[in-house]
Scaffold this active site. Structure first.
Site, short mmCIF file in Angstrom:
data_model
loop_
_atom_site.label_atom_id
_atom_site.label_comp_id
_atom_site.label_asym_id
_atom_site.label_seq_id
_atom_site.Cartn_x
_atom_site.Cartn_y
_atom_site.Cartn_z
N TYR A 138 17.75 -37.80 29.39
CA TYR A 138 16.84 -38.85 29.86
C TYR A 138 17.17 -39.10 31.33
O TYR A 138 18.27 -39.53 31.67
CB TYR A 138 17.08 -40.08 28.98
CG TYR A 138 16.36 -41.35 29.33
CD1 TYR A 138 15.30 -41.41 30.24
CD2 TYR A 138 16.74 -42.55 28.71
CE1 TYR A 138 14.66 -42.59 30.53
CE2 TYR A 138 16.10 -43.74 28.99
CZ TYR A 138 15.06 -43.76 29.90
OH TYR A 138 14.43 -44.94 30.18
N LYS A 166 13.19 -36.42 28.85
CA LYS A 166 12.29 -37.50 29.22
C LYS A 166 12.50 -37.84 30.68
O LYS A 166 13.65 -38.01 31.13
CB LYS A 166 12.54 -38.74 28.37
CG LYS A 166 11.59 -39.89 28.73
CD LYS A 166 12.13 -41.24 28.35
CE LYS A 166 11.21 -42.34 28.90
NZ LYS A 166 11.78 -43.69 28.73
#
Length: 283
Positions: A138, A166
């Site tokens: 992330y 992400k």
């Protein structure tokens, strides 16, 4: 051996954490929120940025994962296990695994400076310790201070059980570059809700949406309409305060926050109230 990567969902809802007037987790409000999500778009990211994870104790993060699993089942839940140390991330991952969760998001190191080697080692050592999990690094440089370039991103994605990534904030500036670096079995997500209508065309798998839980009916109705999606997202995000206001108006529950958030002006409050009413009519 890792489990095969499932069909990537278009929308994963980055669900906020509801607190009551005493700033305790409001379990009933959380369950109500999860049950409201449309069946076909009920995948959730728990205890992420929108979930105010820095303000949560480890036991509370575990509790939220357990509640989500109870309501939606483990296959619909992505547990965010990013923490200030790998020690803490490992403990969070162990609990998620014990709850049946198989997808986890791992924020890069944050607060203290980290160089490229440390960022890669952080992800690789975590992935090696949890081969049963599908790991999603992330990237959120606006919050972590960690900028990841193409070479570092390519290295991050090497472990066989890294199932995707992400990108939030400025990391999306490199979305096209990063999309060209992932394997066919990996899924690249954006945290930019406004990209919902175009994300698949841009080479992404979908959106990890901070706004979806506040207005799922509206976002699904207009998911192919760039102008309308930008209007909804511009009103709700990126703002936990605004999303929680919408949820408070829709549910009648406190939906307080533990973290300090900007004050919402009267004009914006009225616009959000109108948005909630519009969503209610669709529901």
């Amino acid at each position: 051996m890792t489990s095969p990567v499932p069909m990537a969902p278009l929308i994963i809802s980055a669900v906020p954490t509801p607190f009551d007037d005493d700033l305790r987790i409001d379990r009933d409000a959380f369950v109500e929120l999860l049950e409201r999500l449309p069946d076909d778009h009920a995948d959730v990211l728990v205890a992420g940025t929108t979930g105010e994870f820095p303000a949560l104790e480890r036991a509370e993060r575990d509790q939220l994962v357990d509640l989500a699993v109870d309501v939606l089942g483990p296959d619909r839940v992505v547990a965010h296990v990013g923490a200030g140390s790998l020690y803490e991330a490992h403990r969070l991952a162990e609990h998620a695994t014990s709850s049946g969760v198989r997808r986890v998001a791992l924020l890069t190191p944050y607060y203290l400076p980290a160089d490229d080697r440390q960022v890669v080692e952080h992800a690789h050592s975590f992935a090696a310790a949890h081969p049963e999990l599908q790991v999603f690094p992330y990237l959120f440089p606006d919050r972590t201070g960690v900028e990841v370039g193409a070479a570092t991103f390519r290295a991050l994605m090497e472990p066989v059980n890294v199932a995707g990534a992400k990108l939030s904030g400025r990391a999306n500036d490199d979305f096209a570059t990063f999309a060209g670096l992932i394997r066919p079995d990996q899924a690249l997500y954006t945290g930019d809700d406004s990209r919902l209508p175009v994300i698949r065309a841009d080479g992404g798998a979908g959106v990890v949406s901070g706004c979806f839980a506040a207005a799922p009916e509206l976002m699904l109705r207009h998911r192919d309409d760039q102008v309308e999606i930008r209007r909804i997202v511009g009103l709700l995000g990126p703002s936990i305060a605004r999303q929680k206001l919408a949820l408070r108006l829709a549910s009648g529950r406190p939906w307080r926050s533990r973290m300090s958030l900007p004050v919402i002006t009267t004009d914006v409050t009225g616009e959000i109230a109108a948005l909630v009413e519009q969503a209610h009519r669709l529901g």
